[in-house]
Scaffold this motif. Structure first.
Motif, PDB file in Angstrom:
ATOM      1  N   VAL A  61      15.349  -5.197 -15.936  1.00  0.00           N
ATOM      2  CA  VAL A  61      13.969  -5.323 -15.464  1.00  0.00           C
ATOM      3  C   VAL A  61      13.908  -6.217 -14.228  1.00  0.00           C
ATOM      4  N   SER A  62      14.631  -7.328 -14.262  1.00  0.00           N
ATOM      5  CA  SER A  62      14.619  -8.255 -13.133  1.00  0.00           C
ATOM      6  C   SER A  62      15.239  -7.635 -11.884  1.00  0.00           C
ATOM      7  N   LYS A  63      16.291  -6.859 -12.067  1.00  0.00           N
ATOM      8  CA  LYS A  63      16.955  -6.204 -10.929  1.00  0.00           C
ATOM      9  C   LYS A  63      15.958  -5.351 -10.141  1.00  0.00           C
ATOM     10  N   TRP A  64      15.265  -4.453 -10.839  1.00  0.00           N
ATOM     11  CA  TRP A  64      14.348  -3.563 -10.128  1.00  0.00           C
ATOM     12  C   TRP A  64      13.093  -4.300  -9.681  1.00  0.00           C
ATOM     13  N   GLY A  65      12.769  -5.383 -10.367  1.00  0.00           N
ATOM     14  CA  GLY A  65      11.671  -6.214  -9.907  1.00  0.00           C
ATOM     15  C   GLY A  65      11.976  -6.859  -8.563  1.00  0.00           C
ATOM     16  N   ILE A  66      13.219  -7.321  -8.385  1.00  0.00           N
ATOM     17  CA  ILE A  66      13.617  -7.936  -7.114  1.00  0.00           C
ATOM     18  C   ILE A  66      13.628  -6.905  -5.987  1.00  0.00           C
ATOM     19  N   VAL A  67      14.068  -5.690  -6.293  1.00  0.00           N
ATOM     20  CA  VAL A  67      14.017  -4.617  -5.292  1.00  0.00           C
ATOM     21  C   VAL A  67      12.571  -4.393  -4.845  1.00  0.00           C
ATOM     22  N   THR A  68      11.657  -4.368  -5.810  1.00  0.00           N
ATOM     23  CA  THR A  68      10.235  -4.211  -5.487  1.00  0.00           C
ATOM     24  C   THR A  68       9.720  -5.371  -4.638  1.00  0.00           C
ATOM     25  N   MET A  69      10.160  -6.590  -4.958  1.00  0.00           N
ATOM     26  CA  MET A  69       9.753  -7.755  -4.165  1.00  0.00           C
ATOM     27  C   MET A  69      10.234  -7.631  -2.724  1.00  0.00           C
ATOM     28  N   GLY A  70      11.427  -7.059  -2.514  1.00  0.00           N
ATOM     29  CA  GLY A  70      11.928  -6.830  -1.165  1.00  0.00           C
ATOM     30  C   GLY A  70      11.030  -5.888  -0.381  1.00  0.00           C
ATOM     31  N   LEU A  71      10.568  -4.827  -1.045  1.00  0.00           N
ATOM     32  CA  LEU A  71       9.664  -3.872  -0.387  1.00  0.00           C
ATOM     33  C   LEU A  71       8.328  -4.539  -0.050  1.00  0.00           C
ATOM     34  N   ILE A  72       7.846  -5.363  -0.966  1.00  0.00           N
ATOM     35  CA  ILE A  72       6.585  -6.073  -0.720  1.00  0.00           C
ATOM     36  C   ILE A  72       6.741  -7.038   0.455  1.00  0.00           C
ATOM     37  N   MET A  73       7.893  -7.726   0.505  1.00  0.00           N
ATOM     38  CA  MET A  73       8.135  -8.661   1.593  1.00  0.00           C
ATOM     39  C   MET A  73       8.117  -7.937   2.943  1.00  0.00           C
ATOM     40  N   ALA A  74       8.712  -6.772   3.009  1.00  0.00           N
ATOM     41  CA  ALA A  74       8.712  -6.003   4.259  1.00  0.00           C
ATOM     42  C   ALA A  74       7.303  -5.582   4.651  1.00  0.00           C
ATOM     43  N   SER A  75       6.458  -5.302   3.654  1.00  0.00           N
ATOM     44  CA  SER A  75       5.108  -4.821   3.943  1.00  0.00           C
ATOM     45  C   SER A  75       4.236  -5.887   4.605  1.00  0.00           C
ATOM     46  N   VAL A  76       4.627  -7.167   4.495  1.00  0.00           N
ATOM     47  CA  VAL A  76       3.866  -8.245   5.142  1.00  0.00           C
ATOM     48  C   VAL A  76       3.834  -8.044   6.661  1.00  0.00           C
ATOM     49  N   ALA A  77       4.846  -7.370   7.180  1.00  0.00           N
ATOM     50  CA  ALA A  77       4.934  -7.157   8.635  1.00  0.00           C
ATOM     51  C   ALA A  77       4.045  -6.018   9.123  1.00  0.00           C
ATOM     52  N   LEU A  78       3.511  -5.205   8.214  1.00  0.00           N
ATOM     53  CA  LEU A  78       2.775  -4.004   8.625  1.00  0.00           C
ATOM     54  C   LEU A  78       1.587  -4.295   9.534  1.00  0.00           C
ATOM     55  N   PRO A  79       0.707  -5.255   9.223  1.00  0.00           N
ATOM     56  CA  PRO A  79      -0.435  -5.502  10.128  1.00  0.00           C
ATOM     57  C   PRO A  79      -0.035  -6.034  11.505  1.00  0.00           C
ATOM     58  N   VAL A  80       1.187  -6.543  11.631  1.00  0.00           N
ATOM     59  CA  VAL A  80       1.663  -6.962  12.949  1.00  0.00           C
ATOM     60  C   VAL A  80       1.993  -5.736  13.795  1.00  0.00           C
ATOM     61  N   LEU A  81       2.437  -4.658  13.122  1.00  0.00           N
ATOM     62  CA  LEU A  81       2.802  -3.427  13.819  1.00  0.00           C
ATOM     63  C   LEU A  81       1.617  -2.495  14.000  1.00  0.00           C
ATOM     64  N   VAL A  82       0.698  -2.509  13.029  1.00  0.00           N
ATOM     65  CA  VAL A  82      -0.472  -1.617  13.064  1.00  0.00           C
ATOM     66  C   VAL A  82      -1.729  -2.473  13.001  1.00  0.00           C
ATOM     67  N   SER A  83      -2.574  -2.354  13.995  1.00  0.00           N
ATOM     68  CA  SER A  83      -3.781  -3.178  14.073  1.00  0.00           C
ATOM     69  C   SER A  83      -4.760  -2.826  12.953  1.00  0.00           C
ATOM     70  N   LEU A  84      -5.295  -3.855  12.302  1.00  0.00           N
ATOM     71  CA  LEU A  84      -6.287  -3.681  11.243  1.00  0.00           C
ATOM     72  C   LEU A  84      -7.510  -4.525  11.548  1.00  0.00           C
ATOM     73  N   PRO A  85      -8.709  -4.064  11.151  1.00  0.00           N
ATOM     74  CA  PRO A  85      -9.894  -4.919  11.302  1.00  0.00           C
ATOM     75  C   PRO A  85      -9.744  -6.162  10.420  1.00  0.00           C
ATOM     76  N   TYR A  86     -10.480  -7.213  10.761  1.00  0.00           N
ATOM     77  CA  TYR A  86     -10.286  -8.489  10.073  1.00  0.00           C
ATOM     78  C   TYR A  86     -10.482  -8.351   8.569  1.00  0.00           C
ATOM     79  N   LYS A  87     -11.529  -7.671   8.133  1.00  0.00           N
ATOM     80  CA  LYS A  87     -11.777  -7.522   6.696  1.00  0.00           C
ATOM     81  C   LYS A  87     -10.643  -6.738   6.041  1.00  0.00           C
ATOM     82  N   GLY A  88     -10.203  -5.673   6.712  1.00  0.00           N
ATOM     83  CA  GLY A  88      -9.092  -4.887   6.174  1.00  0.00           C
ATOM     84  C   GLY A  88      -7.812  -5.700   6.098  1.00  0.00           C
ATOM     85  N   LEU A  89      -7.634  -6.601   7.066  1.00  0.00           N
ATOM     86  CA  LEU A  89      -6.458  -7.471   7.089  1.00  0.00           C
ATOM     87  C   LEU A  89      -6.431  -8.380   5.858  1.00  0.00           C
TER      88      LEU A  89
END
Length: 439
Positions: free
Chosen positions: A298-326
């Protein structure tokens, strides 16, 4: 009759432990929130922010082996209460300096280091004492409720910090932290840390045991014991690399939202609160459900998921979002991150609580903490400078990819089947010489 009394006492421990952690964590979260904003707004530098993180991480890493030795040699309750008292005095010292001379970065750094040092002794001793405080059947409940209390504090504290920051002085934040730690100290003083101990909890233990060994010999004995526990060793190595790579998230998240996106303090507090809500809901779920059957898997696949979530933090830097959406996006990201983090940590903690011999618990948890944090100072310094030099989005994406690759390698199927041999029957190509499961 005696067993019934012990169970009632254990129930008291569970709720007192939960309450003390809730109060203490609330004060610590408010303090951390205020200090983080103060440093970033004062300097505008990720490197300065990272320096405060180093002052939190480095002393804890250095002190952990000594904390483990102390937890196995002397009464855990004495260590916990002394450490809590030291935190109160450290914050009181910073408050005095602030009132007399005004706040400065060096004073904040020194106080953070002292708090971290005391927290190392308190944390390791509490971890080693769990099986003495509660019966084995309720370890997962105790660990989940502990996480739940931290989550509740993390929900309220950033919201309170965000509303108060800029309207009240830093001195009020320090007073709140001191008051919370003092109440936690009083609650912990009422607990019996040896209620269920199978071994004596002092250096006066009867018979032979590692508690009588000198410091270096005791540490060596702890390492020797770990060599007989290959699954725990695998967990420790995974922790070492993962916590280094999570420096990208620790430094990058606050830096991106505060400096790059210019998110207001109250909205930043909302995203932090969403993280805590995720932790809370998953903690509640684990506290009422049966024990996780395959914790390492369970922890193994949880860490993989955390890696994907960590990468997603960069998305609004690449794609502009309105402030509320951000704000909504980052709140959602942090909510998911909080849920997954509890799903990763709690089953492994229960597995180790049940599998590690009481005589070695302090040293094993200390080694785990040392290894988990050993590369964090380096990672924090490195990422602090990288965020000042390179695009934040690529730092996060590359770090997340490396994180996923590391956990898939270190927790490969053969390692998972050593921890859970019953899974071997489901895979025709199990390990040739499967090791016995960790107790």
């Amino acid at each position: 009759m005696e067993q019934a009394m012990k169970r009632r006492r254990a129930t008291y421990h569970i709720w007192t432990f939960t309450a003390s952690k809730l109060i203490s964590a609330f004060g610590a979260q408010v303090y951390t929130f205020a200090v983080s904003f103060y440093i970033l707004q004062l300097t505008g530098s990720a490197a300065s922010f990272a320096m405060n993180l180093i002052c939190s991480i480095l002393p804890r890493t250095i002190a952990a082996p000594f904390a483990g030795y102390a937890a196995d040699r002397w009464p855990k309750k004495t260590i916990v209460l002394t450490a809590q008292g030291a935190i109160v005095l450290a914050v009181g010292g910073l408050l005095s300096i602030s009132l007399i001379y005004g706040l400065s970065l060096p004073a904040i750094y020194v106080t953070t280091a002292l708090i971290s040092l005391a927290a190392s002794f308190s944390g390791v001793s509490f971890s080693a004492a769990i099986t003495g405080l509660v019966d084995e059947a309720r370890i997962q409940k105790a660990m989940s409720l502990n996480q739940m209390s931290i989550s509740i504090a993390a929900i309220g504290a950033p919201a309170v910090g965000g509303l108060l920051y800029g309207t009240v002085s830093m001195n009020l934040f320090l007073i709140l932290f001191m008051a919370a730690e003092t109440v936690a100290l009083i609650l912990e003083a009422t607990m019996n840390f040896r209620l269920f101990n199978r071994k004596a909890d002092t250096g006066e233990a009867t018979g032979e045991g590692p508690v009588k060994e000198p410091l270096l010999q005791s540490m060596k004995a702890g390492i020797t014991y770990l060599k007989t526990q290959p699954i725990i060793l695998s967990i420790i190595w995974i922790s070492l690399f993962i916590n280094f790579l999570f420096g990208a998230f620790q430094v990058g998240y606050s830096y991106i939202l505060i400096e790059k996106m210019k998110v207001a303090s109250e909205h930043f507090g909302m995203t932090e609160g969403a993280f805590a809500v995720g932790m809370l809901l998953m903690s509640i779920g684990l506290s009422v459900r049966k024990e996780v059957k395959y914790p390492l898997l369970v922890s193994k696949w949880g860490i993989v998921t955390m890696g994907l979530i960590m990468a997603s933090v960069a998305l609004p830097v690449l794609v502009s979002l309105p402030y509320k959406g951000l704000v909504i996006f980052y709140a959602s990201v942090m909510f998911a991150f909080g849920m997954v983090m509890i799903l990763v940590n709690t089953p492994i903690q229960v597995m180790m609580q049940k599998g590690v011999d009481d005589d070695y618990k302090g040293r094993v948890f200390a080694i785990l903490e040392t290894m988990a944090m050993a590369l964090m100072p380096l990672g924090t310094v490195l990422y602090g400078f990288l965020y000042d030099l390179l695009p934040a989005e690529w730092i996060l994406i590359v770090s997340a990819a490396v994180l996923i690759a590391v956990v898939l390698t270190l927790a490969r199927p053969s390692v998972v089947r050593k921890a859970h041999p019953e899974l071997a029957g489901r895979h025709p190509k199990g390990p040739e010489n499967p090791a016995p499961a960790a107790k």
